[in-house]
Design a protein around this motif. Sequence first.
Motif, PDB file in Angstrom:
ATOM      1  N   GLY A  79       0.803  -1.221   0.000  1.00 17.05           N
ATOM      2  CA  GLY A  79       0.000   0.000   0.000  1.00 17.05           C
ATOM      3  C   GLY A  79       0.826   1.256   0.000  1.00 17.05           C
ATOM      4  O   GLY A  79       0.310   2.354   0.037  1.00 17.05           O
ATOM      5  N   GLY A  80       2.127   1.111  -0.049  1.00 18.80           N
ATOM      6  CA  GLY A  80       2.981   2.279   0.023  1.00 18.80           C
ATOM      7  C   GLY A  80       3.179   2.703   1.468  1.00 18.80           C
ATOM      8  O   GLY A  80       2.539   2.196   2.383  1.00 18.80           O
ATOM      9  N   TRP A  83       0.219   8.343   2.393  1.00 15.33           N
ATOM     10  CA  TRP A  83      -1.022   8.545   1.649  1.00 15.33           C
ATOM     11  C   TRP A  83      -0.681   8.646   0.174  1.00 15.33           C
ATOM     12  O   TRP A  83       0.369   9.175  -0.203  1.00 15.33           O
ATOM     13  CB  TRP A  83      -1.720   9.833   2.095  1.00 15.33           C
ATOM     14  CG  TRP A  83      -2.199   9.777   3.509  1.00 15.33           C
ATOM     15  CD1 TRP A  83      -1.620  10.369   4.595  1.00 15.33           C
ATOM     16  CD2 TRP A  83      -3.345   9.086   3.989  1.00 15.33           C
ATOM     17  NE1 TRP A  83      -2.334  10.072   5.721  1.00 15.33           N
ATOM     18  CE2 TRP A  83      -3.410   9.288   5.379  1.00 15.33           C
ATOM     19  CE3 TRP A  83      -4.321   8.302   3.383  1.00 15.33           C
ATOM     20  CZ2 TRP A  83      -4.405   8.744   6.164  1.00 15.33           C
ATOM     21  CZ3 TRP A  83      -5.320   7.760   4.170  1.00 15.33           C
ATOM     22  CH2 TRP A  83      -5.353   7.989   5.541  1.00 15.33           C
ATOM     23  N   TYR A  84      -1.538   8.143  -0.670  1.00 16.07           N
ATOM     24  CA  TYR A  84      -1.247   8.130  -2.107  1.00 16.07           C
ATOM     25  C   TYR A  84      -0.927   9.503  -2.665  1.00 16.07           C
ATOM     26  O   TYR A  84      -0.027   9.645  -3.487  1.00 16.07           O
ATOM     27  CB  TYR A  84      -2.394   7.482  -2.901  1.00 16.07           C
ATOM     28  CG  TYR A  84      -2.389   5.988  -2.789  1.00 16.07           C
ATOM     29  CD1 TYR A  84      -1.453   5.231  -3.468  1.00 16.07           C
ATOM     30  CD2 TYR A  84      -3.307   5.321  -1.980  1.00 16.07           C
ATOM     31  CE1 TYR A  84      -1.415   3.851  -3.361  1.00 16.07           C
ATOM     32  CE2 TYR A  84      -3.280   3.937  -1.864  1.00 16.07           C
ATOM     33  CZ  TYR A  84      -2.332   3.215  -2.558  1.00 16.07           C
ATOM     34  OH  TYR A  84      -2.299   1.858  -2.435  1.00 16.07           O
ATOM     35  N   HIS A  85      -1.623  10.509  -2.242  1.00 18.06           N
ATOM     36  CA  HIS A  85      -1.366  11.844  -2.787  1.00 18.06           C
ATOM     37  C   HIS A  85      -0.029  12.416  -2.314  1.00 18.06           C
ATOM     38  O   HIS A  85       0.429  13.424  -2.843  1.00 18.06           O
ATOM     39  CB  HIS A  85      -2.521  12.803  -2.455  1.00 18.06           C
ATOM     40  CG  HIS A  85      -2.632  13.155  -1.010  1.00 18.06           C
ATOM     41  ND1 HIS A  85      -3.229  12.313  -0.100  1.00 18.06           N
ATOM     42  CD2 HIS A  85      -2.216  14.248  -0.324  1.00 18.06           C
ATOM     43  CE1 HIS A  85      -3.178  12.872   1.101  1.00 18.06           C
ATOM     44  NE2 HIS A  85      -2.571  14.047   0.993  1.00 18.06           N
ATOM     45  N   LEU A  87       2.783  10.305  -2.197  1.00 13.86           N
ATOM     46  CA  LEU A  87       3.835   9.448  -2.726  1.00 13.86           C
ATOM     47  C   LEU A  87       4.641  10.157  -3.797  1.00 13.86           C
ATOM     48  O   LEU A  87       4.089  10.877  -4.634  1.00 13.86           O
ATOM     49  CB  LEU A  87       3.237   8.181  -3.347  1.00 13.86           C
ATOM     50  CG  LEU A  87       2.543   7.195  -2.432  1.00 13.86           C
ATOM     51  CD1 LEU A  87       1.949   6.060  -3.244  1.00 13.86           C
ATOM     52  CD2 LEU A  87       3.492   6.667  -1.382  1.00 13.86           C
ATOM     53  N   GLU A  91       7.965   5.706  -5.517  1.00 12.25           N
ATOM     54  CA  GLU A  91       7.147   4.879  -4.626  1.00 12.25           C
ATOM     55  C   GLU A  91       5.841   4.489  -5.318  1.00 12.25           C
ATOM     56  O   GLU A  91       5.370   3.362  -5.192  1.00 12.25           O
ATOM     57  CB  GLU A  91       6.872   5.626  -3.315  1.00 12.25           C
ATOM     58  CG  GLU A  91       6.042   4.851  -2.325  1.00 12.25           C
ATOM     59  CD  GLU A  91       6.764   3.678  -1.656  1.00 12.25           C
ATOM     60  OE1 GLU A  91       6.121   2.999  -0.837  1.00 12.25           O
ATOM     61  OE2 GLU A  91       7.942   3.424  -1.954  1.00 12.25           O
ATOM     62  N   TRP A  92       5.238   5.413  -6.045  1.00  9.68           N
ATOM     63  CA  TRP A  92       4.024   5.111  -6.807  1.00  9.68           C
ATOM     64  C   TRP A  92       4.278   3.971  -7.792  1.00  9.68           C
ATOM     65  O   TRP A  92       3.493   3.026  -7.876  1.00  9.68           O
ATOM     66  CB  TRP A  92       3.535   6.347  -7.545  1.00  9.68           C
ATOM     67  CG  TRP A  92       2.403   6.078  -8.488  1.00  9.68           C
ATOM     68  CD1 TRP A  92       2.465   5.982  -9.842  1.00  9.68           C
ATOM     69  CD2 TRP A  92       1.042   5.825  -8.133  1.00  9.68           C
ATOM     70  NE1 TRP A  92       1.228   5.694 -10.363  1.00  9.68           N
ATOM     71  CE2 TRP A  92       0.328   5.594  -9.328  1.00  9.68           C
ATOM     72  CE3 TRP A  92       0.348   5.778  -6.931  1.00  9.68           C
ATOM     73  CZ2 TRP A  92      -1.027   5.317  -9.353  1.00  9.68           C
ATOM     74  CZ3 TRP A  92      -1.011   5.506  -6.959  1.00  9.68           C
ATOM     75  CH2 TRP A  92      -1.685   5.281  -8.161  1.00  9.68           C
ATOM     76  N   VAL A  95       4.459   0.619  -5.974  1.00  9.38           N
ATOM     77  CA  VAL A  95       3.127   0.139  -5.587  1.00  9.38           C
ATOM     78  C   VAL A  95       2.394  -0.428  -6.803  1.00  9.38           C
ATOM     79  O   VAL A  95       1.833  -1.527  -6.742  1.00  9.38           O
ATOM     80  CB  VAL A  95       2.304   1.274  -4.927  1.00  9.38           C
ATOM     81  CG1 VAL A  95       0.849   0.866  -4.748  1.00  9.38           C
ATOM     82  CG2 VAL A  95       2.925   1.671  -3.594  1.00  9.38           C
TER      83      VAL A  95
END
Length: 105
Positions: A79-80, A83-85, A87, A91-92, A95
Motif C-alpha cells: 500500500g505504500g 497517503w497516495y497523494h 507518494l 514509490e508510486w 506500488v
Amino acid sequence: MNRFEGMVAIVTGAASGIGQATADRLTREGAVVIGTDLTASATIRELDVTDEAAWIRTIEQVRAEHDRVDVLVNNAGTGGSQWYHELDVEEWDRVINVNQRGTYL
C-alpha cells in the motif's frame, strides 16, 4: 475436509498476514503449498512478483518438482508508506508494479 488434497498451490506474499494464513489453510486442507515472498526463509521461496524472469523460473521449478500447478493465490501486495497523494513517483511506481504488474505476471 481436505478440499485441496493432492493439489499444488503457489501463494505469493506468504511470509506474513493474509498470505501466510492462506498458505497455512491450504496446507491444512491437503495442498502442497509453495509459499513465496521477497525474502526466502526455511519455508518460503524468494520471488519478486514484479520480475517476469523470476516468475518463469518459479513456475518451471514447481512444475519440475510437482508436475503441475493447480492453485495460484496472487496475494502479494503493498500500500505504500504514505497517503497516495503524498507518494513520490518512484514509490508510486513500486506500488503499481507490485499490485498490478505482479498480479498480471
